[in-house]
Write a protein that holds these residues in place. Structure first.
Motif, PDB file in Angstrom:
ATOM      1  N   THR A   1       9.730  10.097  -1.747  1.00  6.19           N
ATOM      2  CA  THR A   1       9.932   8.652  -1.760  1.00  6.19           C
ATOM      3  C   THR A   1       9.304   7.969  -2.958  1.00  6.19           C
ATOM      4  O   THR A   1       8.150   8.231  -3.314  1.00  6.19           O
ATOM      5  CB  THR A   1       9.393   8.013  -0.461  1.00  6.19           C
ATOM      6  OG1 THR A   1       9.523   6.589  -0.565  1.00  6.19           O
ATOM      7  CG2 THR A   1       7.924   8.341  -0.224  1.00  6.19           C
ATOM      8  N   ILE A   2      10.058   7.076  -3.563  1.00  9.80           N
ATOM      9  CA  ILE A   2       9.532   6.322  -4.695  1.00  9.80           C
ATOM     10  C   ILE A   2       8.658   5.161  -4.229  1.00  9.80           C
ATOM     11  O   ILE A   2       8.129   4.412  -5.058  1.00  9.80           O
ATOM     12  CB  ILE A   2      10.645   5.822  -5.630  1.00  9.80           C
ATOM     13  CG1 ILE A   2      11.593   4.873  -4.901  1.00  9.80           C
ATOM     14  CG2 ILE A   2      11.406   6.985  -6.220  1.00  9.80           C
ATOM     15  CD1 ILE A   2      12.562   4.191  -5.844  1.00  9.80           C
ATOM     16  N   ASP A   3       8.491   5.033  -2.933  1.00  6.70           N
ATOM     17  CA  ASP A   3       7.502   4.074  -2.445  1.00  6.70           C
ATOM     18  C   ASP A   3       6.088   4.514  -2.821  1.00  6.70           C
ATOM     19  O   ASP A   3       5.188   3.678  -2.924  1.00  6.70           O
ATOM     20  CB  ASP A   3       7.607   3.914  -0.925  1.00  6.70           C
ATOM     21  CG  ASP A   3       8.940   3.313  -0.495  1.00  6.70           C
ATOM     22  OD1 ASP A   3       9.602   2.674  -1.337  1.00  6.70           O
ATOM     23  OD2 ASP A   3       9.323   3.484   0.674  1.00  6.70           O
ATOM     24  N   MET A   4       5.885   5.810  -3.037  1.00  5.30           N
ATOM     25  CA  MET A   4       4.554   6.270  -3.459  1.00  5.30           C
ATOM     26  C   MET A   4       4.181   5.717  -4.827  1.00  5.30           C
ATOM     27  O   MET A   4       3.086   5.144  -4.983  1.00  5.30           O
ATOM     28  CB  MET A   4       4.478   7.799  -3.418  1.00  5.30           C
ATOM     29  CG  MET A   4       4.523   8.365  -1.997  1.00  5.30           C
ATOM     30  SD  MET A   4       4.127  10.137  -1.880  1.00  5.30           S
ATOM     31  CE  MET A   4       5.643  10.857  -2.515  1.00  5.30           C
ATOM     32  N   PRO A   5       5.030   5.831  -5.853  1.00  8.53           N
ATOM     33  CA  PRO A   5       4.685   5.195  -7.133  1.00  8.53           C
ATOM     34  C   PRO A   5       4.524   3.687  -7.033  1.00  8.53           C
ATOM     35  O   PRO A   5       3.739   3.098  -7.782  1.00  8.53           O
ATOM     36  CB  PRO A   5       5.864   5.577  -8.044  1.00  8.53           C
ATOM     37  CG  PRO A   5       6.413   6.815  -7.454  1.00  8.53           C
ATOM     38  CD  PRO A   5       6.222   6.687  -5.980  1.00  8.53           C
ATOM     39  N   PHE A   6       5.239   3.041  -6.112  1.00 10.04           N
ATOM     40  CA  PHE A   6       5.056   1.601  -5.931  1.00 10.04           C
ATOM     41  C   PHE A   6       3.612   1.293  -5.547  1.00 10.04           C
ATOM     42  O   PHE A   6       2.994   0.369  -6.107  1.00 10.04           O
ATOM     43  CB  PHE A   6       6.006   1.063  -4.852  1.00 10.04           C
ATOM     44  CG  PHE A   6       5.715  -0.363  -4.453  1.00 10.04           C
ATOM     45  CD1 PHE A   6       6.194  -1.417  -5.222  1.00 10.04           C
ATOM     46  CD2 PHE A   6       4.942  -0.641  -3.335  1.00 10.04           C
ATOM     47  CE1 PHE A   6       5.900  -2.733  -4.868  1.00 10.04           C
ATOM     48  CE2 PHE A   6       4.648  -1.950  -2.975  1.00 10.04           C
ATOM     49  CZ  PHE A   6       5.135  -2.996  -3.741  1.00 10.04           C
ATOM     50  N   PHE A   7       3.056   2.040  -4.596  1.00 10.29           N
ATOM     51  CA  PHE A   7       1.665   1.803  -4.207  1.00 10.29           C
ATOM     52  C   PHE A   7       0.726   2.015  -5.399  1.00 10.29           C
ATOM     53  O   PHE A   7      -0.224   1.252  -5.602  1.00 10.29           O
ATOM     54  CB  PHE A   7       1.270   2.724  -3.051  1.00 10.29           C
ATOM     55  CG  PHE A   7       1.782   2.290  -1.712  1.00 10.29           C
ATOM     56  CD1 PHE A   7       1.317   1.133  -1.119  1.00 10.29           C
ATOM     57  CD2 PHE A   7       2.728   3.051  -1.043  1.00 10.29           C
ATOM     58  CE1 PHE A   7       1.781   0.724   0.123  1.00 10.29           C
ATOM     59  CE2 PHE A   7       3.199   2.654   0.200  1.00 10.29           C
ATOM     60  CZ  PHE A   7       2.731   1.488   0.785  1.00 10.29           C
ATOM     61  N   VAL A   8       0.990   3.060  -6.180  1.00 10.37           N
ATOM     62  CA  VAL A   8       0.149   3.319  -7.353  1.00 10.37           C
ATOM     63  C   VAL A   8       0.216   2.152  -8.333  1.00 10.37           C
ATOM     64  O   VAL A   8      -0.806   1.727  -8.883  1.00 10.37           O
ATOM     65  CB  VAL A   8       0.568   4.645  -8.022  1.00 10.37           C
ATOM     66  CG1 VAL A   8      -0.152   4.822  -9.362  1.00 10.37           C
ATOM     67  CG2 VAL A   8       0.275   5.827  -7.102  1.00 10.37           C
ATOM     68  N   GLU A   9       1.412   1.611  -8.519  1.00  9.58           N
ATOM     69  CA  GLU A   9       1.568   0.466  -9.424  1.00  9.58           C
ATOM     70  C   GLU A   9       0.777  -0.752  -8.946  1.00  9.58           C
ATOM     71  O   GLU A   9       0.375  -1.599  -9.751  1.00  9.58           O
ATOM     72  CB  GLU A   9       3.046   0.102  -9.551  1.00  9.58           C
ATOM     73  CG  GLU A   9       3.858   1.122 -10.336  1.00  9.58           C
ATOM     74  CD  GLU A   9       5.349   0.922 -10.172  1.00  9.58           C
ATOM     75  OE1 GLU A   9       5.753  -0.067  -9.518  1.00  9.58           O
ATOM     76  OE2 GLU A   9       6.110   1.770 -10.679  1.00  9.58           O
ATOM     77  N   GLN A  10       0.552  -0.823  -7.644  1.00  7.34           N
ATOM     78  CA  GLN A  10      -0.245  -1.929  -7.093  1.00  7.34           C
ATOM     79  C   GLN A  10      -1.745  -1.606  -7.094  1.00  7.34           C
ATOM     80  O   GLN A  10      -2.554  -2.405  -6.608  1.00  7.34           O
ATOM     81  CB  GLN A  10       0.200  -2.259  -5.658  1.00  7.34           C
ATOM     82  CG  GLN A  10       1.684  -2.393  -5.433  1.00  7.34           C
ATOM     83  CD  GLN A  10       2.370  -3.270  -6.458  1.00  7.34           C
ATOM     84  OE1 GLN A  10       1.930  -4.398  -6.710  1.00  7.34           O
ATOM     85  NE2 GLN A  10       3.449  -2.765  -7.054  1.00  7.34           N
ATOM     86  N   GLY A  11      -2.102  -0.425  -7.606  1.00  7.73           N
ATOM     87  CA  GLY A  11      -3.509  -0.071  -7.730  1.00  7.73           C
ATOM     88  C   GLY A  11      -4.067   0.764  -6.601  1.00  7.73           C
ATOM     89  O   GLY A  11      -5.290   0.847  -6.443  1.00  7.73           O
ATOM     90  N   HIS A  12      -3.175   1.435  -5.838  1.00  9.69           N
ATOM     91  CA  HIS A  12      -3.632   2.191  -4.682  1.00  9.69           C
ATOM     92  C   HIS A  12      -3.248   3.666  -4.797  1.00  9.69           C
ATOM     93  O   HIS A  12      -2.055   3.991  -4.814  1.00  9.69           O
ATOM     94  CB  HIS A  12      -3.048   1.595  -3.405  1.00  9.69           C
ATOM     95  CG  HIS A  12      -3.447   0.165  -3.204  1.00  9.69           C
ATOM     96  ND1 HIS A  12      -4.713  -0.194  -2.810  1.00  9.69           N
ATOM     97  CD2 HIS A  12      -2.754  -0.996  -3.394  1.00  9.69           C
ATOM     98  CE1 HIS A  12      -4.785  -1.511  -2.740  1.00  9.69           C
ATOM     99  NE2 HIS A  12      -3.620  -2.024  -3.106  1.00  9.69           N
ATOM    100  N   PRO A  13      -4.235   4.555  -4.890  1.00  9.09           N
ATOM    101  CA  PRO A  13      -3.929   5.986  -4.891  1.00  9.09           C
ATOM    102  C   PRO A  13      -3.223   6.380  -3.594  1.00  9.09           C
ATOM    103  O   PRO A  13      -3.411   5.742  -2.551  1.00  9.09           O
ATOM    104  CB  PRO A  13      -5.308   6.646  -4.990  1.00  9.09           C
ATOM    105  CG  PRO A  13      -6.229   5.586  -5.479  1.00  9.09           C
ATOM    106  CD  PRO A  13      -5.680   4.286  -4.981  1.00  9.09           C
TER     107      PRO A  13
END
Length: 219
Positions: free
Chosen positions: A49-61
């Motif tokens: 899921t590309i929702d994982m990179p979305f969280f990273v972009e918001q600053g969350h590992p």
């Protein structure tokens, strides 16, 4: 559904459950989740899921768990990054700076794998399990989480007589049965979504609802 079922689905390319854009509910509700800076997000049955990179972009590992090596390989290939891989008891661990995916069985996870997790992102995990496995999933997830941890949960509801899962229909009553002993449950939204999911209409559904929840583990 056991791991072999999902591994075969990934190997055969039968992954209609995978979304090619960031989930709209996540976009709509992310700001309300009030994650602390750099708080980790856990994605069970994460696939690619590309929702994982979305969280990273918001600053969350992010830490995910996935049984299908094909999904893990595709994820890092599509993200144009080469993970470091090492072996842990029960898991192969794939890591970049901000994303870690444990290759293996969700039910082998232990508390120490999920240190500093503040949010569980369950878009399609609970609904991937048939009824006789959902309690096992909920109980294991509950045991893994520290008090105060939240679950952003999406489910679907439909007439199970009209279509066999996955995804499986999970009612609000069942959510309360599974989680109310350990979590405070807040129901955020119910939406009619069959019109946006014609593939399920083709499988025989006459109605399809989506429910969105936030659960917070009690002290």
């Amino acid at each position: 559904m056991n791991n072999e079922f999902w591994i075969k689905r990934w190997n055969d390319g039968k992954i209609g459950f995978n979304q090619e854009s960031v989930n709209k509910n996540l976009l709509n509700y992310f700001a309300t989740l009030n994650l602390k800076p750099k708080q980790r997000v856990f994605v069970p049955l994460c696939g690619k899921t590309i929702d994982m990179p979305f969280f990273v972009e918001q600053g969350h590992p992010v830490i995910g768990v996935e049984c299908a090596e094909t999904a893990i390989g595709d994820f890092f290939k599509e993200q144009n990054c080469l993970p470091q891989v090492d072996e842990l008891p029960s898991f192969s661990r794939y890591r970049t700076q901000d994303i870690e995916i444990l290759g293996g069985d969700f039910f082998h996870l232990k508390k120490q794998h999920l240190q500093n997790v503040g949010l569980v992102y369950d878009r399609a995990s609970l609904i991937a399990f048939p009824k006789d496995m959902r309690k096992k999933y909920a109980d294991h997830l509950t045991a893994l989480l520290e008090p105060g941890t939240r679950i952003f949960l999406m489910t679907v509801v439909y007439d199970q007589n009209e279509m066999s899962g996955p995804p499986f229909s999970v009612s609000r009553d069942e959510i309360h049965s599974l989680f109310s002993d350990a979590f405070t449950i807040r129901h955020l939204e119910n939406r009619k979504v069959l019109e946006q999911n014609k593939k399920f209409e083709d499988r025989g559904l006459t109605w399809l609802d989506e429910d969105i929840y936030v659960l917070k583990k009690n002290s």
